[in-house]
Scaffold this active site. Structure first.
Site, PDB file in Angstrom:
ATOM      1  N   HIS A  80      64.868  33.397 -57.485  1.00  0.00           N
ATOM      2  CA  HIS A  80      66.287  33.476 -57.852  1.00  0.00           C
ATOM      3  C   HIS A  80      66.761  32.120 -58.367  1.00  0.00           C
ATOM      4  CE1 HIS A  80      70.372  34.871 -57.944  1.00  0.00           C
ATOM      5  NE2 HIS A  80      70.759  33.834 -57.231  1.00  0.00           N
TER       6      HIS A  80
ATOM      7  N   CYS B   7      75.433  38.361 -57.825  1.00  0.00           N
ATOM      8  CA  CYS B   7      74.200  38.028 -58.538  1.00  0.00           C
ATOM      9  C   CYS B   7      73.010  38.900 -58.132  1.00  0.00           C
ATOM     10  CB  CYS B   7      73.880  36.553 -58.348  1.00  0.00           C
ATOM     11  SG  CYS B   7      75.281  35.544 -58.841  1.00  0.00           S
TER      12      CYS B   7
ATOM     13  N   LYS C 186      65.533  31.046 -64.955  1.00  0.00           N
ATOM     14  CA  LYS C 186      66.910  30.656 -65.292  1.00  0.00           C
ATOM     15  C   LYS C 186      66.956  29.286 -65.950  1.00  0.00           C
ATOM     16  CE  LYS C 186      69.133  33.518 -61.752  1.00  0.00           C
ATOM     17  NZ  LYS C 186      67.906  34.034 -61.099  1.00  0.00           N
TER      18      LYS C 186
ATOM     19  N   HIS D 265      71.977  31.623 -65.968  1.00  0.00           N
ATOM     20  CA  HIS D 265      72.176  32.607 -64.907  1.00  0.00           C
ATOM     21  C   HIS D 265      73.075  33.741 -65.425  1.00  0.00           C
ATOM     22  CE1 HIS D 265      72.578  34.555 -61.214  1.00  0.00           C
ATOM     23  NE2 HIS D 265      73.109  33.616 -60.449  1.00  0.00           N
TER      24      HIS D 265
END
Lengths: 78, 418
Positions: free
Chosen positions: B304, B165, B336, B341
């Site tokens: 994130h 990721c 997100k 994601h």
């Protein structure tokens, strides 16, 4: 005489163009077909008709040549 | 510190929120969700889960059917985003100049998974003996980067980073280093992912980190920083930035969206899946130091935060550790929540949204967090409710933290912020 319908149908589905309306001389390159997509298309035709294209066969460059190739494969279908 | 600065002069994106960067950003700011219930019709066993799908993207329209048929979807999404960024930067598609030092850095986690899956289906289910001749070159992880390099005539470094990721954040970071060092005057950098192959979805389900949902709840299934968060939402998408030597960009009169001022990376070296706030804080500090940026300058962090139980609060702890007293004042949001994601593409989406935000003075909110913010995630100034517009942002960070423990942080400055 070979039935041209499968060839037109295939080209219609695969390239989104109605070749009946197009000149047989229309370059495949102008329809976005490059050497890689041609490889993939020839493989698909082989699978569809259960026939292997002879390695010596020159790659089709125009719509007319592609239609002729597909007709030949369809006619050779076992 | 190097005297050379790095300008962001182009932005491109295909996301579940829209087929262009601007359409995606507008949808994000408007509080829309790109997440829907995904029930693949060809699944051998029934399967339905919330997922982010780029429904507005038409590969046949973008490339023509013949070309589109030679590309895995991760490449289709990436090439579309890359070409948009290129056009946006005002650069010509064909090389009418010397581009032998120009390059591309791309990121993808799972690469051509859909092509692999099609191949396995042909072999194991359909009993075929032969695979399509382009299987290898469609599925390889560097296919997207190479297509872009070919199309744009980029003769320098062409590398693909596969760091789960953090893939595309690291790609942007490495491209940044090449421009700042003078090795490349222009780099295209970003990443893309198309992970919604049946086998990939089943593998993620087995890991028990996916958010559940039905048709009604799916658009709000991704719940970063929220009490009810129950996992991440898989999504497809791609995004790209054009990074350019600042003096060169000014000289040609390019629009400069923002400055990419620093890049920091670290490895948790602890656990494959459980993140570490210590490792993340080290990447954050490294990015700040690289950018010669103080925590006081940072006005926004694109987190994130994927919506997993453990990950989101650990990230807040990392921000608190790295930003100190400033953390409580820094606007933080997790986009997100709106698009899911995109795994290896996530860092590029975050960077693109952040660059647009710095340029337009806009801060997206974390969708759904207004009603359900988790006290365990307290410690930063969460942006909830409506997006903020007309704000003056000096600098912003984007976080990308990967399974495997690799962390990447990008530090951007608004144009003229100094």
């Amino acid at each position: 005489m070979a039935d041209p319908a499968p060839a037109y149908r295939y080209i219609q589905e695969r390239l989104g163009v109605d070749v009946k309306a197009a000149d047989a001389a229309t370059e495949l390159a102008g329809l976005g077909v490059d050497s890689l997509s041609l490889l993939e298309m020839v493989f698909e035709m082989e699978e569809q008709f259960g026939v292997k294209v002879d390695e010596d066969t020159p790659p089709p460059r125009s719509c007319g040549e592609l239609v002729a190739l597909i007709e030949r494969l369809a006619a050779a279908k076992p | 510190m190097s005297a050379r600065r790095v300008a962001v002069t182009g932005v491109g994106m295909v996301s579940p929120l829209g087929a262009t960067a601007q359409a995606s950003f507008e949808a994000l700011l408007a509080g829309r969700s790109g997440v829907r219930l995904h029930a693949p019709a060809d699944a051998p066993k029934p399967l339905a889960l919330p997922a982010g799908i780029c429904a507005d993207f038409d590969p046949a329209a973008a490339f023509g059917r013949a070309k589109a048929g030679t590309l895995d979807r991760y490449s289709q999404l990436g090439i579309a985003a890359g070409l948009e960024a290129w056009r946006d930067a005002g650069l010509a598609p064909a090389a009418d100049e010397d581009r032998e030092a120009w390059g591309i850095a791309w990121g993808t986690g799972v690469g051509g998974a859909l092509v692999f899956e099609r191949g396995y289906r042909d072999l194991f289910i359909s009993g075929r003996e032969r695979l399509p001749p382009l299987t290898v070159v469609q599925a390889m992880n560097n296919a997207c980067a190479s297509h872009l390099a070919i199309q744009l005539g980029l003769g320098g470094s062409c590398a693909t980073y596969s760091v789960a990721c953090a893939s595309s954040a690291m790609a942007i970071g490495e491209a940044f280093r090449r421009v700042r060092s003078g090795a490349a005057p222009v780099m295209l950098a970003g990443g893309s992912e198309a992970p919604l192959a049946y086998g990939v979805i089943r593998a993620w389900l087995a890991l028990q980190v996916l958010a559940p949902g039905d048709a009604e709840s799916a658009p709000r299934a991704s719940k970063p920083f929220q009490r009810a968060r129950a996992g991440l939402v898989l999504a497809e998408g791609g995004a790209a930035l054009v990074l350019e030597d600042w003096a060169r960009a000014e000289q040609r009169g390019a629009r400069i969206y923002a400055e990419l001022a620093g890049y920091g990376e670290s490895c948790d070296h602890g656990n494959l899946v459980r993140p570490s706030s210590d490792g993340q804080a080290r990447a954050l500090r490294a990015a700040l130091a690289d950018a010669a940026m103080t925590p006081q300058e940072v006005d926004y962090v694109n987190a994130h935060a994927t919506g997993t139980r453990e990950g989101d609060s650990i990230e807040v702890a990392a921000l608190a550790a790295a930003l100190g007293a400033r953390a409580a004042e820094v606007a933080v949001s997790a986009t997100k929540a709106s698009h899911g994601h995109t795994l290896g593409g996530a860092g590029a989406l975050a960077a693109a949204f952040t660059v647009l935000g710095l340029h337009q003075g806009a801060v997206p909110a974390t969708l759904g967090a207004d009603a359900d913010l988790d006290p365990e995630c307290a410690g930063v100034a969460h942006v909830t409710g409506a997006a903020r517009r007309g704000v003056r942002l000096r600098a912003a960070l984007t976080n990308a933290f990967a399974f495997g423990g690799s962390n990447a942080v990008l530090a951007f400055r608004a144009r003229g912020a100094d």
